[in-house]
Design an enzyme around this catalytic site. Structure first.
Site, mmCIF file in Angstrom:
data_model
loop_
_atom_site.group_PDB
_atom_site.id
_atom_site.type_symbol
_atom_site.label_atom_id
_atom_site.label_comp_id
_atom_site.label_asym_id
_atom_site.label_seq_id
_atom_site.Cartn_x
_atom_site.Cartn_y
_atom_site.Cartn_z
ATOM 1 N N ARG A 1 1.054 -31.605 7.538
ATOM 2 C CA ARG A 1 0.521 -30.591 8.171
ATOM 3 C C ARG A 1 0.021 -29.408 7.079
ATOM 4 O O ARG A 1 -1.202 -28.808 6.985
ATOM 5 C CB ARG A 1 1.543 -29.824 9.172
ATOM 6 N N THR B 1 2.278 -2.502 8.923
ATOM 7 C CA THR B 1 2.757 -3.344 9.823
ATOM 8 C C THR B 1 2.873 -4.736 9.113
ATOM 9 O O THR B 1 3.289 -5.756 9.835
ATOM 10 C CB THR B 1 1.681 -3.803 11.009
ATOM 11 N N HIS C 1 6.405 -32.375 7.556
ATOM 12 C CA HIS C 1 5.617 -30.879 7.442
ATOM 13 C C HIS C 1 4.496 -30.920 6.216
ATOM 14 O O HIS C 1 3.675 -30.077 6.516
ATOM 15 C CB HIS C 1 6.443 -29.879 7.055
ATOM 16 N N HIS D 1 9.277 -25.339 7.260
ATOM 17 C CA HIS D 1 8.203 -26.021 8.140
ATOM 18 C C HIS D 1 6.817 -25.677 7.465
ATOM 19 O O HIS D 1 5.987 -26.533 7.335
ATOM 20 C CB HIS D 1 8.234 -25.591 9.515
ATOM 21 N N ARG E 1 6.496 0.331 8.985
ATOM 22 C CA ARG E 1 6.637 0.986 10.322
ATOM 23 C C ARG E 1 7.070 0.198 11.402
ATOM 24 O O ARG E 1 7.353 0.647 12.469
ATOM 25 C CB ARG E 1 5.114 1.403 10.459
ATOM 26 N N CYS F 1 3.234 -3.346 4.130
ATOM 27 C CA CYS F 1 2.135 -2.362 4.315
ATOM 28 C C CYS F 1 2.643 -1.771 5.850
ATOM 29 O O CYS F 1 4.009 -2.064 6.022
ATOM 30 C CB CYS F 1 0.710 -2.809 4.489
ATOM 31 N N ASP G 1 0.672 -1.276 -0.036
ATOM 32 C CA ASP G 1 0.054 0.006 -0.025
ATOM 33 C C ASP G 1 0.905 1.070 -0.059
ATOM 34 O O ASP G 1 2.223 1.196 -0.309
ATOM 35 C CB ASP G 1 -0.953 -0.093 1.202
ATOM 36 N N HIS G 2 0.227 2.434 0.144
ATOM 37 C CA HIS G 2 1.131 3.553 0.082
ATOM 38 C C HIS G 2 2.121 3.844 1.229
ATOM 39 O O HIS G 2 3.292 4.447 0.965
ATOM 40 C CB HIS G 2 0.080 4.873 0.195
#
Ligand code: RB5
Length: 147
Positions: free
Chosen positions: A135, A66, A132, A97, A108, A64, A7-8
């Site tokens: 799963r 976060t 793995h 895994h 950020r 983004c 995103d921006h």
């Protein structure tokens, strides 16, 4: 081919990561956003997720603020296993895994050098398979409504 989207908020990191991937010898397809104008992260999460699920691209990278919102959107697409990472250990293990096919991080949250380190670790690590795989198959069954 690596798909990338942001995103921006992640826009400036995107170009640096594209350059870094190219330096490492990877081809990159840029799914936007293409400027710093305010936009909505689900648009780019879905574009990159569809590029990966359709096998148009082998892997995807999302950015983004976060890394959370954009990865949540990507994970709505069947076959996508997107992980948010802020350090290389989880990035590496998520590939070994969990066979993650999209890496997400927050501009950020981490600095660009940490982001590059995470990208390198993730992209160069291979899925171990074996125990793995079972799963991963269980997750695929949940997508089919058999959870
Ligand atoms: C945009 O303000 C911000 O919400 C977004 O970049 C991201 O952090 C969402 O998870």
């Amino acid at each position: 081919m690596i798909a990338i989207g942001t995103d921006h908020i992640g826009f400036e990191y995107k170009q640096e990561i594209i350059d870094y991937l190219k330096e490492m010898g990877y081809m990159v397809k840029d799914y936007g956003t293409y400027d710093k104008q305010r936009t909505d992260y689900p648009l780019y999460g879905i574009r990159v997720a569809k590029a990966v699920s359709s096998k148009e691209c082998e892997l995807g990278i999302l950015i983004c603020g976060t890394g959370v919102g954009i990865s949540l959107a990507a994970n709505k697409i069947n076959g996508i296993r997107a992980v948010v990472c802020s350090e290389p250990y989880s990035a590496k293990l998520s590939k070994e895994h969990n066979d993650t096919n999209i890496l997400s991080f927050g501009s950020r949250v981490i600095g660009i050098e940490m982001a590059k380190m995470i990208v390198k670790e993730w992209i160069q690590t291979k899925f171990e398979g074996g125990r793995h795989q079972r799963r991963i198959d269980m997750i695929a069954e949940i997508e089919k409504g058999n959870g």
